[in-house]
Design a protein around this motif. Structure first.
Motif: not given
Length: 679
Positions: A55-56, A14-15, A2-4, A50-52
């Protein structure tokens, strides 16, 4: 993987998300969402912020926009739970102020709706034209949904590229017979909307007649009789065949049936679930209603990073999630327009008292008399009048002899209320209001209510503190007590207690006996816990009902069978292995140097013998025996002619690759421990 990417364009891998929390939902013309839980660790210290919202998230080649984030602490470790929807639903934020009208094709409608959004599209199947009075003045998502409805299309979405078909998915040769070759997790049958006859009316002539009409009667009328659906009126149609096809699409002539099956059940049927996608069609025989139907894959829920089997929902109808989102946005826009004064509040949603007062005032025929002020008198009943002068306003029902409703500089007198009612958002009482009747006296004193008897069908209050609900004349008998923030339901010395003051970071219910707590139920750090602090916790199922656990069952202590013996019940512990094995035991005998053991068919349904399994032998006598051959359906023992016993252990189906799987608590504890060591 996963990428954010946040709104500022910052991107990170994303890990350290909790693998078994990753859940994906895919529906026909509907929801396509992703949810997961993310731990804050040293590895993701740059990605975690960044996970908010907005966000994509990119996963498996698809992009999702985060719409909901909740952050909690597990010990000292922050955890975010995330809900994201595919970026297709961003179209709800683009508004089209212009509109198209008259005859349009699907291509022209999509070009208009998607212009300037960055979305591309292709139309795979052919569609007839449609006549619109107005296509526009709405958000792009609603317009795409309107096009789907009017042209009878379905959409396949790949990020910002849309493909439109008459029907997505493929025909399969899969046959499902309820209760015979499938077991459902959940079943739904609904005949509320079932109809067997529908009529349609096309363009209207000037004399009120119709250019074309059509009627369709379903073959199921032989089973259910004639049940009329709501007729269709559509000015666009002047051709009988086209109108007939239209009304056929509107009628629901079969019971709405849906059922949920997991991937393991499908694999037993030989279905390759990896090749089963949204919209694919299967043949279903539903015995209880004696019907055969074509069902589609309406929804797929899978867990890409865990061993949990995917769930497939099949049905002959669909709920349109896109339409629900679009309708929600339209409702939101209407409410905002009302609040901003751009749109009037519909009259029929006003409070009953306001409606009655409005009708009374606007329908009145009033005679005005100027005598000691202004007198407004009802011509049909001279005793009803309103007097307005410099002292105040008075309402009289006896020609002005007395004013039982009045507003003066000395105060407010009201007996009838607002046409028989008194409605208010807030009533502030500084002094005392007293109501007296034959049952007793009720006081409202500065917001306090004191009453001998309170009789009510419904009691509503924003805040109620420090009260007792007595269900018996004897105080120690059953009652409910609220003292400060604590709620107790008591029966003598036995009680159930809800005490928020002791909750801390959890919600808790305590069941108490005199002198000690016997049972606590609480939720904490993503867990739901039943705790018996001072005695063993017993679960009893009377009348042979047994206990069923749906889902995984984990035990921190030992797992035992309680077996009755001559000295009482003793615990016999369960055998545990690092991987998921099922076993079977049997006896046989080697004759003329060989013995073939066929693996019992029912046992074989529970395990995977297509991969390596284990066989253990015990000879009963002198001699040598050994395993010579192992196949999915049998194994061969060779050696001396002696009796023996065998034990077979094989991997449980669906859990072949699982070994010492970390629990959620273990992952959190490991991260907390590492964080402490790195300080």
């Amino acid at each position: 993987m996963m990428i954010v990417t946040n709104l500022a364009g910052e991107t990170e891998l994303l890990v350290d998300f909790i693998s078994n929390s990753l859940k994906r939902i895919r529906q026909v013309n509907g929801d396509y969402s992703l949810s997961f839980a993310l731990l804050k660790t040293e590895k993701n210290k740059h990605a975690y912020p960044l996970v908010e919202e907005e966000s994509i998230i990119e996963h498996d080649g698809q992009q999702y926009r985060i719409k909901d984030v909740t952050e909690v602490l597990s010990g000292i470790t922050p955890i975010k739970t995330v809900q994201a929807s595919r970026i297709f639903f961003d179209l709800v934020d683009t508004y089209k102020y212009d509109y198209l009208e008259n005859t349009q094709y699907l291509q022209s409608c999509l070009a208009f709706a998607l212009d300037g959004t960055g979305y591309t599209y292709e139309i795979v199947d052919s569609f007839s034209s449609a006549v619109f009075e107005k296509f526009g003045e709405d958000n792009s998502l609603s317009l795409v949904q309107k096009a789907l409805d009017v042209f009878g299309a379905e959409v396949q979405i790949n990020n910002k590229h849309l493909k439109f078909y008459r029907q997505i998915g493929t025909e399969t040769e899969i046959q499902m017979r309820y209760r015979y070759n499938i077991k459902t997790l959940e079943k739904y049958v609904n005949t509320n909307n079932l109809s067997t006859r529908i009529r349609g009316f096309g363009k209207k002539n000037e004399d009120g007649s119709y250019v074309v009409t059509a009627e369709y009667i379903s073959p199921n009328a032989k089973i259910y009789g004639i049940r009329d659906a709501k007729p269709i009126y559509d000015e666009r149609y002047t051709n009988y065949d086209e109108l007939l096809e239209r009304i056929k699409t509107e009628i629901i002539e079969e019971p709405q049936v849906s059922f949920k099956v997991d991937a393991l059940e499908l694999k037993k049927m030989g279905v390759l679930t990896e090749q089963l996608n949204e919209g694919d069609r299967v043949f279903v025989i539903y015995e209880p209603l004696g019907i055969d139907l074509i069902a589609r894959v309406l929804e797929i829920v899978d867990y890409p990073e865990s061993q949990k089997p995917a769930e497939y929902t099949f049905g002959n109808f669909q709920n349109n999630f896109v339409s629900e989102i679009a309708s929600f946005q339209k409702t939101k826009d209407n409410v905002e327009a009302i609040l901003n004064g751009q749109q009037k509040l519909p009259y029929n949603v006003l409070d009953d008292a306001v409606i009655r007062a409005t009708e009374a005032l606007t329908s009145a025929m009033t005679e005005l008399i100027f005598d000691n002020g202004i007198i407004a008198r009802d011509p049909s009943n001279p005793n009803r009048l309103v007097l307005i002068n410099s002292k105040g306003i008075g309402i009289s029902l006896n020609g002005g002899a007395t004013f039982k409703e009045a507003i003066t500089a000395d105060g407010f007198v009201l007996t009838a209320g607002a046409i028989g009612q008194l409605s208010a958002n807030n009533i502030d009482v500084a002094g005392t209001i007293r109501a007296i009747n034959s049952e007793g006296t009720t006081y409202i004193d500065g917001g306090k209510i004191e009453t001998q008897t309170l009789l009510t069908d419904r009691l509503r209050a924003g805040v109620m503190t420090g009260f007792i609900i007595q269900t018996d004349d004897i105080p120690t008998n059953p009652r409910v007590v609220l003292g400060n923030d604590k709620l107790e339901a008591t029966n003598g010395n036995y009680k159930v207690v809800l005490d928020p003051e002791n909750w801390g970071n959890m919600a808790q219910i305590s069941i108490q006996q005199p002198g000690f707590v016997t049972l606590d139920l609480y939720g904490s750090e993503g867990r739901n816990v039943i705790n018996s602090a001072s005695a063993p916790l017993e679960i009893q199922a009377f009348f042979g009902g047994g206990v069923i656990v749906n889902g995984d069952f984990a035990v921190n202590g030992s797992k035992n069978a309680s077996v009755k013996t001559s000295i009482g019940h003793v615990n016999v512990s369960a055998y545990e292995t690092a991987e998921y094995y099922f076993g079977d035991i049997g006896r046989s005998e080697v004759v003329e140097g060989q013995c073939i053991i066929n693996i019992e068919s029912l046992f074989k349904e529970t395990v995977n013998t297509n991969i390596d399994y284990e066989v253990f032998l015990t000879p009963y006598g002198k001699g040598l025996i050994y395993v010579d051959e192992m196949a999915p359906d049998y194994f061969v023992i060779k050696g001396d002619d002696i009796p023996f016993s065998y034990e077979i252990k094989a991997k449980r189906k669906g859990y072949e690759d699982v070994r010492l799987e970390l629990t959620h608590e273990s992952e959190v504890e490991d991260i907390v421990q590492n964080a402490s060591q790195n300080k």
